[in-house]
Design a protein around this motif. Structure first.
Motif, PDB file in Angstrom:
ATOM      1  N   GLU A 158      14.133 -16.248 -88.386  1.00 17.87           N
ATOM      2  CA  GLU A 158      14.003 -17.174 -89.497  1.00 17.87           C
ATOM      3  C   GLU A 158      15.357 -17.726 -89.926  1.00 17.87           C
ATOM      4  O   GLU A 158      16.371 -17.049 -89.839  1.00 17.87           O
ATOM      5  CB  GLU A 158      13.354 -16.481 -90.704  1.00 17.87           C
ATOM      6  N   ALA A 159      15.340 -18.968 -90.390  1.00 17.03           N
ATOM      7  CA  ALA A 159      16.473 -19.577 -91.096  1.00 17.03           C
ATOM      8  C   ALA A 159      15.908 -20.193 -92.363  1.00 17.03           C
ATOM      9  O   ALA A 159      14.794 -20.730 -92.349  1.00 17.03           O
ATOM     10  CB  ALA A 159      17.157 -20.633 -90.241  1.00 17.03           C
ATOM     11  N   VAL A 160      16.657 -20.108 -93.453  1.00 18.94           N
ATOM     12  CA  VAL A 160      16.152 -20.585 -94.732  1.00 18.94           C
ATOM     13  C   VAL A 160      17.149 -21.543 -95.366  1.00 18.94           C
ATOM     14  O   VAL A 160      18.337 -21.210 -95.510  1.00 18.94           O
ATOM     15  CB  VAL A 160      15.876 -19.415 -95.708  1.00 18.94           C
ATOM     16  N   MET A 161      16.682 -22.739 -95.739  1.00 14.43           N
ATOM     17  CA  MET A 161      17.514 -23.708 -96.443  1.00 14.43           C
ATOM     18  C   MET A 161      17.227 -23.582 -97.935  1.00 14.43           C
ATOM     19  O   MET A 161      16.085 -23.680 -98.371  1.00 14.43           O
ATOM     20  CB  MET A 161      17.209 -25.126 -95.954  1.00 14.43           C
ATOM     21  N   ILE A 162      18.302 -23.347 -98.714  1.00 16.27           N
ATOM     22  CA  ILE A 162      18.166 -23.109-100.144  1.00 16.27           C
ATOM     23  C   ILE A 162      18.886 -24.230-100.908  1.00 16.27           C
ATOM     24  O   ILE A 162      20.117 -24.311-100.882  1.00 16.27           O
ATOM     25  CB  ILE A 162      18.763 -21.746-100.531  1.00 16.27           C
ATOM     26  N   PRO A 163      18.141 -25.110-101.587  1.00 16.88           N
ATOM     27  CA  PRO A 163      18.776 -26.186-102.350  1.00 16.88           C
ATOM     28  C   PRO A 163      19.155 -25.704-103.748  1.00 16.88           C
ATOM     29  O   PRO A 163      18.452 -24.897-104.361  1.00 16.88           O
ATOM     30  CB  PRO A 163      17.676 -27.247-102.426  1.00 16.88           C
ATOM     31  N   GLU A 164      20.287 -26.184-104.243  1.00 16.34           N
ATOM     32  CA  GLU A 164      20.711 -25.845-105.605  1.00 16.34           C
ATOM     33  C   GLU A 164      21.653 -26.925-106.122  1.00 16.34           C
ATOM     34  O   GLU A 164      22.797 -27.026-105.654  1.00 16.34           O
ATOM     35  CB  GLU A 164      21.408 -24.482-105.633  1.00 16.34           C
ATOM     36  N   ASP A 165      21.179 -27.735-107.057  1.00 14.07           N
ATOM     37  CA  ASP A 165      21.972 -28.842-107.592  1.00 14.07           C
ATOM     38  C   ASP A 165      22.504 -29.701-106.453  1.00 14.07           C
ATOM     39  O   ASP A 165      21.720 -30.282-105.712  1.00 14.07           O
ATOM     40  CB  ASP A 165      23.099 -28.305-108.479  1.00 14.07           C
ATOM     41  N   ASP A 166      23.836 -29.759-106.283  1.00 17.77           N
ATOM     42  CA  ASP A 166      24.401 -30.598-105.237  1.00 17.77           C
ATOM     43  C   ASP A 166      24.734 -29.801-103.980  1.00 17.77           C
ATOM     44  O   ASP A 166      25.478 -30.258-103.124  1.00 17.77           O
ATOM     45  CB  ASP A 166      25.663 -31.305-105.741  1.00 17.77           C
TER      46      ASP A 166
ATOM     47  N   THR B  34      22.374 -24.809 -98.960  1.00 17.91           N
ATOM     48  CA  THR B  34      22.865 -23.641 -98.243  1.00 17.91           C
ATOM     49  C   THR B  34      21.871 -23.230 -97.168  1.00 17.91           C
ATOM     50  O   THR B  34      20.668 -23.120 -97.437  1.00 17.91           O
ATOM     51  CB  THR B  34      23.077 -22.452 -99.208  1.00 17.91           C
ATOM     52  N   LEU B  35      22.364 -23.013 -95.953  1.00 17.56           N
ATOM     53  CA  LEU B  35      21.499 -22.523 -94.887  1.00 17.56           C
ATOM     54  C   LEU B  35      21.798 -21.053 -94.631  1.00 17.56           C
ATOM     55  O   LEU B  35      22.944 -20.668 -94.396  1.00 17.56           O
ATOM     56  CB  LEU B  35      21.701 -23.320 -93.598  1.00 17.56           C
ATOM     57  N   CYS B  36      20.758 -20.241 -94.689  1.00 15.05           N
ATOM     58  CA  CYS B  36      20.847 -18.808 -94.416  1.00 15.05           C
ATOM     59  C   CYS B  36      20.353 -18.588 -92.990  1.00 15.05           C
ATOM     60  O   CYS B  36      19.193 -18.850 -92.684  1.00 15.05           O
ATOM     61  CB  CYS B  36      19.976 -18.062 -95.425  1.00 15.05           C
ATOM     62  N   VAL B  37      21.235 -18.126 -92.107  1.00 13.53           N
ATOM     63  CA  VAL B  37      20.897 -17.992 -90.687  1.00 13.53           C
ATOM     64  C   VAL B  37      20.759 -16.533 -90.284  1.00 13.53           C
ATOM     65  O   VAL B  37      21.332 -15.632 -90.900  1.00 13.53           O
ATOM     66  CB  VAL B  37      21.937 -18.691 -89.787  1.00 13.53           C
ATOM     67  N   SER B  38      20.012 -16.315 -89.208  1.00 14.80           N
ATOM     68  CA  SER B  38      19.854 -14.985 -88.625  1.00 14.80           C
ATOM     69  C   SER B  38      20.876 -14.777 -87.517  1.00 14.80           C
ATOM     70  O   SER B  38      21.311 -15.723 -86.867  1.00 14.80           O
ATOM     71  CB  SER B  38      18.443 -14.818 -88.055  1.00 14.80           C
ATOM     72  N   SER B  39      21.250 -13.507 -87.301  1.00 13.05           N
ATOM     73  CA  SER B  39      22.203 -13.177 -86.235  1.00 13.05           C
ATOM     74  C   SER B  39      21.634 -12.189 -85.223  1.00 13.05           C
ATOM     75  O   SER B  39      22.230 -11.961 -84.176  1.00 13.05           O
ATOM     76  CB  SER B  39      23.492 -12.590 -86.837  1.00 13.05           C
TER      77      SER B  39
ATOM     78  N   PHE C 230      25.395 -15.877 -93.516  1.00 16.11           N
ATOM     79  CA  PHE C 230      24.747 -15.011 -92.522  1.00 16.11           C
ATOM     80  C   PHE C 230      23.965 -13.923 -93.257  1.00 16.11           C
ATOM     81  O   PHE C 230      24.315 -12.747 -93.222  1.00 16.11           O
ATOM     82  CB  PHE C 230      25.799 -14.407 -91.594  1.00 16.11           C
ATOM     83  N   MET C 231      22.896 -14.348 -93.910  1.00 14.43           N
ATOM     84  CA  MET C 231      22.098 -13.426 -94.706  1.00 14.43           C
ATOM     85  C   MET C 231      20.648 -13.388 -94.235  1.00 14.43           C
ATOM     86  O   MET C 231      19.755 -12.936 -94.952  1.00 14.43           O
ATOM     87  CB  MET C 231      22.156 -13.810 -96.184  1.00 14.43           C
ATOM     88  N   GLY C 232      20.402 -13.891 -93.020  1.00 16.80           N
ATOM     89  CA  GLY C 232      19.052 -13.860 -92.466  1.00 16.80           C
ATOM     90  C   GLY C 232      18.793 -12.536 -91.767  1.00 16.80           C
ATOM     91  O   GLY C 232      19.301 -11.486 -92.163  1.00 16.80           O
ATOM     92  N   MET C 233      18.005 -12.566 -90.730  1.00 17.87           N
ATOM     93  CA  MET C 233      17.667 -11.351 -89.999  1.00 17.87           C
ATOM     94  C   MET C 233      18.899 -10.805 -89.273  1.00 17.87           C
ATOM     95  O   MET C 233      19.665 -11.555 -88.665  1.00 17.87           O
ATOM     96  CB  MET C 233      16.554 -11.641 -88.992  1.00 17.87           C
TER      97      MET C 233
END
Length: 230
Positions: free
Chosen positions: A114-122, A125-130, A175-178
């Motif tokens: 999984e990869a997760v895109m997290i929007p916040e104001d401007d 952030t993409l959280c990727v797995s390694s 790098f906070m994914g799997m």
């Protein structure tokens, strides 16, 4: 086909053909500028063609060798005999009401990450797995419950960054994914080297990449010791 569950919209994505690695062909994404220059020379092209390839791969985010139009047709045809771009489109995209988007990427024929895109104001952030799964089984983390099924290659990690729909507007990478990033140190290190290089995505990840470690590390000296021993 779209489906909605608990306020999350799941969108199945039809995968593009002929962009993923095969057993015979090597992926070009995940290679550094030096490695791409070596490929160019081995293919009978001038050394500077390596930088041209890097710009096509990481800046223009192409999915086909045929799109490298400043390489000759002969050079592209020969390159395609041994190499592929290595891009993998996600198989699923799940959108939450708060704008968070989760992507599911295939790894090989049976695994996914999984990869997760997290929007916040401007910020975007993409959280990727390694890794596929994780060895450490931290109490707070569901990934460890799945067991460990292998390291992601540098190409697998970079593919997540290049292949999400929001790739062009990302501002941060974590790098906070799997997986545990430092347990796949060489590939994570190489990923950061490529993405922060002037031929990579340095407008996205300059000095804001964030490697999150599992809880056994108590100090920076322990991290250094781990890196020296591994």
């Amino acid at each position: 086909m779209n489906a909605q569950q608990n306020g999350v919209t799941h969108i199945a994505i039809e995968r593009e053909k002929n962009t993923s690695p095969t057993s015979e062909k090597k992926p070009l994404i995940g290679l550094t500028l030096k490695e791409l220059e070596d490929v160019a020379i081995q293919q009978g092209m001038p050394k500077f063609a390596g930088k041209q390839m890097a710009q096509w791969l990481y800046r223009k985010k192409i999915t086909s060798i045929d799109e490298m139009t400043n390489l000759s047709l002969v050079a592209r045809t020969k390159l395609a005999e041994s190499y592929c771009i290595g891009r993998q489109t996600p198989t699923e995209r799940a959108c939450s009401a708060d704008g968070t988007v989760k992507y599911l990427f295939p790894i090989g024929s049976k695994q996914t990450v999984e990869a997760v895109m997290i929007p916040e104001d401007d910020r975007a952030t993409l959280c990727v797995s390694s890794q596929v799964g994780c060895k450490f089984n931290c109490l707070f983390c569901m990934t460890g419950k799945q067991g460990f099924n292998g390291h992601l290659s540098t190409a697998d990690i970079i593919n997540q960054v290049l292949s999400v729909e929001e790739s062009d507007r990302l501002t941060n990478l974590v790098f906070m994914g799997m997986g545990e990033p430092l347990d796949n140190y060489e590939c994570v290190k190489k990923t950061i080297e490529i993405l922060t290089a002037d031929y990579g995505l340095d407008e996205v990840v300059q000095d804001e990449e964030d490697i999150v470690l599992y809880g056994e590390f108590k100090s920076y000296s322990e991290i250094q010791k781990y890196l020296e021993e591994n």
